[in-house]
Scaffold this motif. Structure first.
Motif, short mmCIF file in Angstrom:
data_model
loop_
_atom_site.label_atom_id
_atom_site.label_comp_id
_atom_site.label_asym_id
_atom_site.label_seq_id
_atom_site.Cartn_x
_atom_site.Cartn_y
_atom_site.Cartn_z
N THR A 56 0.84 -1.19 0.00
CA THR A 56 0.00 0.00 0.00
C THR A 56 0.87 1.25 0.00
O THR A 56 1.81 1.36 0.80
CB THR A 56 -0.92 0.02 1.24
OG1 THR A 56 -1.73 -1.16 1.24
CG2 THR A 56 -1.83 1.24 1.22
N VAL A 57 0.58 2.16 -0.92
CA VAL A 57 1.36 3.38 -1.08
C VAL A 57 0.40 4.57 -1.13
O VAL A 57 -0.66 4.48 -1.76
CB VAL A 57 2.22 3.33 -2.35
CG1 VAL A 57 3.00 4.63 -2.54
CG2 VAL A 57 3.19 2.15 -2.30
N ARG A 58 0.77 5.67 -0.48
CA ARG A 58 -0.05 6.88 -0.52
C ARG A 58 0.61 7.92 -1.41
O ARG A 58 1.81 8.18 -1.30
CB ARG A 58 -0.25 7.46 0.87
CG ARG A 58 -1.12 8.74 0.85
CD ARG A 58 -1.15 9.47 2.18
NE ARG A 58 -1.82 8.70 3.19
CZ ARG A 58 -1.23 8.22 4.27
NH1 ARG A 58 0.06 8.39 4.46
NH2 ARG A 58 -1.92 7.55 5.17
N ARG A 60 1.58 11.53 -2.43
CA ARG A 60 1.75 12.78 -1.70
C ARG A 60 0.99 13.93 -2.35
O ARG A 60 0.70 14.93 -1.71
CB ARG A 60 3.24 13.14 -1.62
CG ARG A 60 4.05 12.16 -0.77
CD ARG A 60 5.50 12.61 -0.69
NE ARG A 60 6.30 11.71 0.12
CZ ARG A 60 7.59 11.86 0.36
NH1 ARG A 60 8.24 12.89 -0.17
NH2 ARG A 60 8.23 11.00 1.11
N GLN A 65 -4.64 6.34 -1.61
CA GLN A 65 -3.90 5.13 -1.29
C GLN A 65 -4.23 4.06 -2.31
O GLN A 65 -5.40 3.83 -2.63
CB GLN A 65 -4.25 4.63 0.11
CG GLN A 65 -3.73 5.55 1.20
CD GLN A 65 -3.98 5.00 2.59
OE1 GLN A 65 -3.70 5.67 3.58
NE2 GLN A 65 -4.51 3.80 2.69
N VAL A 88 1.92 2.29 5.54
CA VAL A 88 0.95 3.38 5.61
C VAL A 88 0.10 3.13 6.83
O VAL A 88 -0.68 2.17 6.88
CB VAL A 88 0.08 3.45 4.34
CG1 VAL A 88 -0.99 4.52 4.48
CG2 VAL A 88 0.95 3.73 3.13
N THR A 89 0.26 3.95 7.86
CA THR A 89 -0.40 3.69 9.14
C THR A 89 -1.76 4.36 9.26
O THR A 89 -2.61 3.90 10.01
CB THR A 89 0.49 4.18 10.29
OG1 THR A 89 0.79 5.57 10.10
CG2 THR A 89 1.80 3.40 10.33
N PRO A 92 -7.20 4.22 5.47
CA PRO A 92 -7.44 4.67 4.10
C PRO A 92 -8.69 5.51 3.97
O PRO A 92 -9.69 5.26 4.66
CB PRO A 92 -7.59 3.36 3.32
CG PRO A 92 -8.01 2.37 4.33
CD PRO A 92 -7.36 2.78 5.62
#
Length: 231
Positions: A56-58, A60, A65, A88-89, A92
């Motif tokens: 999982t990537v957010r 910027r 996400q 990613v804490t 979502p």
């Protein structure tokens, strides 16, 4: 996006490598690479599962996400290493599917969780039906043409791999649509190569990216228009 190389040591042979994570376009268009966790030890990949192939990537830029291919590094000793990514804490954000302004009666799209390649094709078929295409059917078995879904006036391809879709794949799909007088629609889990996206814009081929929740997101203007107007 962090384009700097990250030092990675192979735990098997102790060789040092400099790893630069590949960047893929977010659906908002900004290049995005998984944030590598500096100082964390990589682990050898001994077997693969569908879930382990994604992280999982957010973004910027837009805050979205998405699921991205798990970074890997091949060592000269023969080991393939899984490169750790910062988790990613934050919870979502809820996925919003654009609602067409002229179709108030359309209910919210109900996605299908993707666990394997077949699920990806099924999720795309459900979405195309939701958009208004009729008699959408899967090809059984998948033909050599690469056309995974057909419907009335529709041909669609679904790429469930971890590689961005190529220019050739987009052009082949468009050609199938032209020869059958059908609309061409493409779905992908890993996005599109830059030249493939540019060509799709020229040919007016709608491009969508699927995340593992099974919710397609439009990538180009043709896809945005299809969502807005329906089939």
């Amino acid at each position: 996006m962090n384009g700097d190389g990250v030092p990675v040591r192979c735990p098997t042979c102790r060789r040092e490598h400099v790893y630069v994570p590949p960047a893929y376009p977010c659906v908002c268009g900004v290049p995005l690479a998984p944030p590598i966790q500096r100082g964390a030890a990589p682990s050898p990949i001994t077997h693969r599962t569908w879930t382990d192939a994604w992280v999982t990537v957010r973004c910027r830029a837009c805050g979205r996400q998405s699921q991205w291919p798990q970074p890997e590094l091949g060592c000269s000793c023969g080991c393939v290493l899984k490169v750790p990514v910062r988790p990613v804490t934050a919870p979502p954000a809820p996925v919003q599917v654009p609602r067409p302004s002229g179709a108030a009666a359309r209910t919210a799209f109900r996605p299908l969780t993707i666990r394997n390649a077949r699920d990806a094709v099924t999720a795309a078929g459900l979405y195309l039906t939701w958009l208004g295409f009729r008699d959408v059917l899967q090809a059984e078995p998948p033909p050599a043409s690469g056309i995974d879904l057909r419907g009335r006036g529709l041909v669609a391809r679904v790429d469930p791999t971890t590689r961005p879709v190529s220019l050739k794949a987009v052009e082949c799909l468009w050609l199938h649509g032209v020869t059958t007088s059908a609309r061409s629609v493409h779905f992908s889990l890993a996005g599109y190569a830059q030249d493939a996206r540019a060509r799709a814009d020229q040919l007016r081929v709608p491009l969508f990216v699927l995340d593992l929740t099974g919710t397609p997101q439009p990538v180009n203007d043709a896809a945005q228009e299809l969502v807005a107007t329906g089939a």
